[in-house]
Design a protein around this motif. Structure first.
Motif, short mmCIF file in Angstrom:
data_model
loop_
_atom_site.label_atom_id
_atom_site.label_comp_id
_atom_site.label_asym_id
_atom_site.label_seq_id
_atom_site.Cartn_x
_atom_site.Cartn_y
_atom_site.Cartn_z
N GLU A 263 17.38 -1.45 -9.62
CA GLU A 263 16.60 -0.71 -8.19
C GLU A 263 15.20 -0.56 -8.56
O GLU A 263 13.89 -0.99 -7.83
N LYS A 264 15.08 0.02 -9.72
CA LYS A 264 13.88 1.17 -9.65
C LYS A 264 13.12 -0.62 -10.49
O LYS A 264 11.88 -0.38 -9.99
N THR A 265 14.01 -1.25 -11.05
CA THR A 265 12.71 -2.57 -11.19
C THR A 265 12.59 -3.33 -10.42
O THR A 265 10.69 -3.97 -10.38
N ILE A 266 12.89 -3.91 -9.00
CA ILE A 266 12.49 -4.43 -7.89
C ILE A 266 11.53 -3.78 -7.73
O ILE A 266 10.32 -4.62 -7.18
N ASN A 267 11.83 -2.48 -7.56
CA ASN A 267 10.38 -2.22 -6.71
C ASN A 267 9.61 -2.27 -7.41
O ASN A 267 8.34 -1.41 -6.99
N LYS A 268 9.33 -2.55 -8.80
CA LYS A 268 7.73 -2.38 -9.36
C LYS A 268 7.49 -3.35 -8.89
O LYS A 268 5.84 -3.40 -8.75
N ILE A 269 7.41 -4.22 -8.20
CA ILE A 269 7.03 -5.76 -8.82
C ILE A 269 6.68 -5.82 -6.99
O ILE A 269 6.51 -5.10 -5.67
N LYS A 270 5.24 -6.08 -7.41
CA LYS A 270 3.78 -5.52 -5.78
C LYS A 270 3.46 -6.89 -4.97
O LYS A 270 2.07 -6.76 -5.21
N SER A 271 5.09 -7.32 -4.45
CA SER A 271 4.50 -8.87 -4.76
C SER A 271 4.13 -8.63 -2.65
O SER A 271 4.56 -8.23 -2.10
N THR A 272 2.99 -9.56 -2.59
CA THR A 272 2.84 -9.39 -0.94
C THR A 272 3.16 -11.25 -0.40
O THR A 272 2.97 -10.95 1.08
N ASP A 273 3.55 -12.10 -1.45
CA ASP A 273 4.24 -13.06 -0.38
C ASP A 273 5.35 -12.90 -0.79
O ASP A 273 5.93 -14.36 -0.40
N LYS A 274 5.94 -12.23 -1.27
CA LYS A 274 7.68 -13.17 -1.34
C LYS A 274 8.29 -11.19 -0.90
O LYS A 274 7.76 -10.55 -1.42
N GLU A 275 9.56 -11.89 -1.01
CA GLU A 275 10.36 -11.01 -0.28
C GLU A 275 12.07 -10.87 -1.50
O GLU A 275 13.14 -11.56 -2.04
N TYR A 276 11.96 -9.63 -1.59
CA TYR A 276 12.70 -9.52 -2.84
C TYR A 276 13.99 -8.17 -2.11
O TYR A 276 14.01 -7.77 -1.80
N VAL A 277 15.14 -9.33 -2.08
CA VAL A 277 16.32 -7.91 -2.01
C VAL A 277 17.55 -7.93 -2.84
O VAL A 277 17.74 -8.99 -3.68
N LEU A 278 17.81 -6.42 -3.29
CA LEU A 278 18.70 -6.39 -3.56
C LEU A 278 20.27 -6.38 -3.33
O LEU A 278 20.33 -5.30 -2.75
N ALA A 279 21.25 -7.22 -3.47
CA ALA A 279 22.66 -6.94 -3.09
C ALA A 279 23.25 -5.97 -3.25
O ALA A 279 22.87 -5.45 -4.17
N PRO A 280 24.58 -5.30 -2.84
CA PRO A 280 25.54 -4.22 -3.48
C PRO A 280 26.15 -5.23 -4.30
O PRO A 280 26.19 -6.21 -4.61
N TYR A 281 26.56 -4.24 -5.38
CA TYR A 281 27.44 -4.39 -6.30
C TYR A 281 28.76 -5.28 -5.61
O TYR A 281 29.26 -4.38 -5.07
N LEU A 282 29.74 -5.62 -6.84
CA LEU A 282 30.47 -6.68 -6.43
C LEU A 282 31.79 -5.58 -4.97
O LEU A 282 31.80 -5.61 -4.25
N GLY A 283 32.32 -4.44 -6.31
CA GLY A 283 33.43 -3.52 -5.73
C GLY A 283 34.84 -4.23 -5.44
O GLY A 283 34.67 -5.19 -5.89
N TYR A 284 35.18 -3.11 -4.95
CA TYR A 284 36.82 -3.95 -4.54
C TYR A 284 36.73 -5.28 -3.64
O TYR A 284 35.82 -5.23 -1.79
N ASP A 285 37.22 -5.70 -3.84
CA ASP A 285 37.70 -7.25 -2.68
C ASP A 285 39.46 -7.39 -2.98
O ASP A 285 39.74 -7.68 -4.45
N PRO A 286 40.50 -7.75 -1.78
CA PRO A 286 41.12 -8.81 -2.04
C PRO A 286 41.88 -9.56 -3.05
O PRO A 286 42.35 -9.70 -3.41
N LEU A 287 40.54 -10.71 -3.38
CA LEU A 287 39.90 -12.03 -3.77
C LEU A 287 40.57 -11.01 -5.15
O LEU A 287 41.08 -11.47 -6.43
#
Length: 255
Positions: free
Chosen positions: A208-232
């Motif tokens: 999260e910290k590494t992504i927040n350092k990016i000062k991009s004006t023309d790109k969108e960065y999204v950090l998804a959640p970790y996997l967590g519990y899943d029945p699969l």
């Protein structure tokens, strides 16, 4: 009497350890195994493997099936856990130890990540191509890069409008920072980062910290959640238990 001992990685972050315990307890409830079930951690958290093993023995286990709750097969699965089990086999010579496989490259894991991508607002709100950065923990073991690369390729085939690149937080290339630099200089306007991690922890905070350092004006960065519990995932661990019950264990360790 038979037992199943689940071994998680462990974390300095208390929340991650609590998530791992909750995760394993849900798996215990759904796997239909009628014997003894215990959990433990390889490092950084309690109970340690030795304590979890001892709990199984004290409850009467004479056969213990070991399940490494690890996403990929690396040094932890190949070396670190077996070394502990070898010592335990000497201490408890009357106990038969069967060692199962980690989760590994599995079609259900591909489906879990594919669904996670499809369900993000980033994917649903744009018709443009998206660059997906699949981030693994990393290892010097070449099998880790090979396996995560396979998973990345399979995900790319399952989801439209994406390109998937794998990268690593430690000990393998490209690094997460390098992957972000490549993304920043690419033509993609939307970048989705998928942590291939079971639980939260220091690595998630670092990403999260590494992504927040990016000062991009023309790109969108999204950090998804970790996997967590899943029945699969619970279903995969049940597969690993079932494999050992019919003699298809990763290794048999005896004193």
């Amino acid at each position: 009497m038979e037992a199943v001992l689940y071994i998680c990685h462990g974390s300095r972050v208390q929340e991650a350890s609590a998530q791992a315990i909750s995760f394993v307890k849900k798996c215990m409830e759904t796997n239909e195994f009628q014997g003894i079930q215990e959990y433990s951690f390889l490092e950084l958290s309690e109970p340690a493997i030795e304590e979890g093993f001892r709990n199984c023995v004290e409850k009467g286990a004479t056969i213990i099936h070991i399940i490494p709750v690890l996403l990929l097969t690396a040094a932890h699965a190949k070396k670190d856990i077996p070394e502990v089990l070898e010592k335990l086999s000497i201490k408890y010579p009357h106990v038969q130890i069967k060692y199962g496989r980690p989760i590994g490259v599995h079609p259900q894991m591909v489906e879990i990540v594919a669904d996670k991508i499809r369900n993000t607002s980033l994917y649903q709100e744009t018709n443009e191509e998206i660059l997906v950065i699949l981030v693994g923990r990393g290892s010097s073991d070449p099998d880790v890069k090979q396996d995560l690369g396979k998973i990345a390729s399979l995900i790319e085939k399952r989801v439209e409008r994406i390109t998937v690149e794998d990268c690593y937080l430690t000990a393998a290339q490209p690094s997460f920072e390098e992957a972000l630099q490549i993304a920043e200089h690419s033509t993609y306007r939307h970048v989705l980062v998928i942590p291939y991690l079971l639980f939260t922890g220091i690595l998630m905070k670092s990403m999260e910290k590494t992504i927040n350092k990016i000062k991009s004006t023309d790109k969108e960065y999204v950090l998804a959640p970790y996997l967590g519990y899943d029945p699969l995932i619970a279903g995969i661990l049940k597969e690993r238990v079932d494999e050992m019950m019919v003699g298809n264990e990763y290794a048999l360790i005896t004193g």
